[in-house]
Design an enzyme around this catalytic site. Structure first.
Site, PDB file in Angstrom:
ATOM      1  N   PRO A   2       3.162  -0.100 -11.609  1.00 28.09           N
ATOM      2  CA  PRO A   2       3.377  -1.350 -10.886  1.00 28.09           C
ATOM      3  C   PRO A   2       4.690  -1.092 -10.023  1.00 28.09           C
ATOM      4  O   PRO A   2       5.602  -0.585 -10.274  1.00 28.09           O
ATOM      5  CB  PRO A   2       3.753  -2.561 -11.960  1.00 28.09           C
ATOM      6  CG  PRO A   2       4.065  -1.582 -13.350  1.00 28.09           C
ATOM      7  CD  PRO A   2       3.745  -0.084 -12.860  1.00 28.09           C
ATOM      8  N   GLU A   3       4.864  -1.927  -9.067  1.00 22.81           N
ATOM      9  CA  GLU A   3       6.105  -2.270  -8.225  1.00 22.81           C
ATOM     10  C   GLU A   3       6.780  -3.448  -8.158  1.00 22.81           C
ATOM     11  O   GLU A   3       6.244  -4.095  -9.207  1.00 22.81           O
ATOM     12  CB  GLU A   3       5.632  -1.815  -6.614  1.00 22.81           C
ATOM     13  CG  GLU A   3       4.741  -0.599  -6.379  1.00 22.81           C
ATOM     14  CD  GLU A   3       4.556  -0.280  -4.948  1.00 22.81           C
ATOM     15  OE1 GLU A   3       5.178  -0.648  -3.990  1.00 22.81           O
ATOM     16  OE2 GLU A   3       3.311   0.141  -4.740  1.00 22.81           O
TER      17      GLU A   3
END
Length: 267
Positions: A2-3
DNA sequence: CGTCCCACCTGATTGC
DNA sequence: TGCAATCAGGTGGGAC
């Protein structure tokens, strides 16, 4: 995995569900790579503590806890495949579960991470390695890249410059700003940097609004997928026609990461 | 110090 | 079908 938008979605979801809860028990898997702090220290810090808040700093989920009036922070970096789930105890444990925080009401906060690139630690006063992209001013943003010789894409990915941006949002914001990923960061004009600043903040805000991007199996604290992947214009679309001009999107490697751009729209 | 490259892992997909 | 190669949202350490 995830960012920034995905981590924010996860942190907000977990926060809504467990803020104010008390941790009664801590289990950790013993896989040494996963733990940046000794597992005993993590257990000692969290057992009996109350969760004050769960929030995002960069790509890290920060759990603020208080135990015997002492404030501390549990940091959860999700790596590529980390998940943070809030579950009833009777729900089967997923494979690759590496930490479980049992809450006084019976629920469990579970950290699951197949590839084990994620990291758990306890600390205090965590502020993250770089600048916060969602709130930084155009002026401060431009300042970050002054004199830098690396490619702008590599600079966007460097967490000690700007934290939270990863491969998807670097490519998507460079496309929207019309800038080629290999351009030297320090040689971009102020006008280009202003466009990039605007594009990045727009893309991040839109992605947060849609719950992040679910490229393969990303889900938030409640197991919901995100929907920003529908609006990806370049990431994952190498070889396809540019949605703006019809030119075939090109793929290359920048900063060690697959990069997709439009050779016509991006200068 | 700045920059580049690779190792760290598992699992899904692709290609022979 | 089977098996090997390739690829993945991220970092961090070592080489240069």
């Amino acid at each position: 995995m995830p960012e920034l938008p995905e981590v924010e979605t996860i942190a907000n979801g977990v926060n809504e569900r467990v803020r104010g809860a008390r941790i009664t028990r801590v289990w950790t898997s013993g896989k040494p790579q996963t733990f940046k702090s000794p597992e005993q220290e993590i257990a000692d810090t969290l057992t009996g503590a109350t969760i004050a808040a769960v929030r995002r700093v960069g790509k890290t989920v920060v759990m603020d806890v208080t135990r015997k009036k002492i404030a501390a922070q549990f940091l959860i970096h999700l790596g590529m495949t980390g998940r943070l789930l809030v579950s009833q105890p009777e729900v089967a444990l997923p494979a690759h579960t590496h930490a479980i925080l049992s809450l006084a009401d019976g629920r469990e906060i579970r950290f699951v991470d197949p590839r084990r690139f994620g990291r758990l630690s306890v600390t205090s006063g965590y502020t993250g390695p770089g600048a916060e992209p969602t709130t930084i001013s155009a002026e401060a943003f431009a300042q970050l890249f002054k004199g830098r010789k690396l490619a702008i894409k590599a600079a966007l990915l460097n967490q000690s410059i700007l934290h939270g941006v990863g491969n998807i949002y670097a490519d998507e914001s460079l496309f929207r700003a019309g800038i080629r990923p290999r351009r030297q960061a320090g040689r971009l004009t102020r006008a280009e940097l202003d466009r990039l600043h605007q594009a990045l903040q727009d893309v991040l805000a839109r992605a947060i609004h849609l719950g992040g991007s679910s490229v393969s199996d990303y889900v938030d604290a409640e197991g919901r997928r995100g929907y920003f992947q529908i609006e990806h214009k370049v990431y994952g679309h190498a070889g396809e026609d540019c949605s703006d001009c019809g030119t075939a999107l090109k793929k290359l490697v920048v900063g060690g990461r697959t990069t997709v751009y439009c050779p016509n729209c991006q200068k």
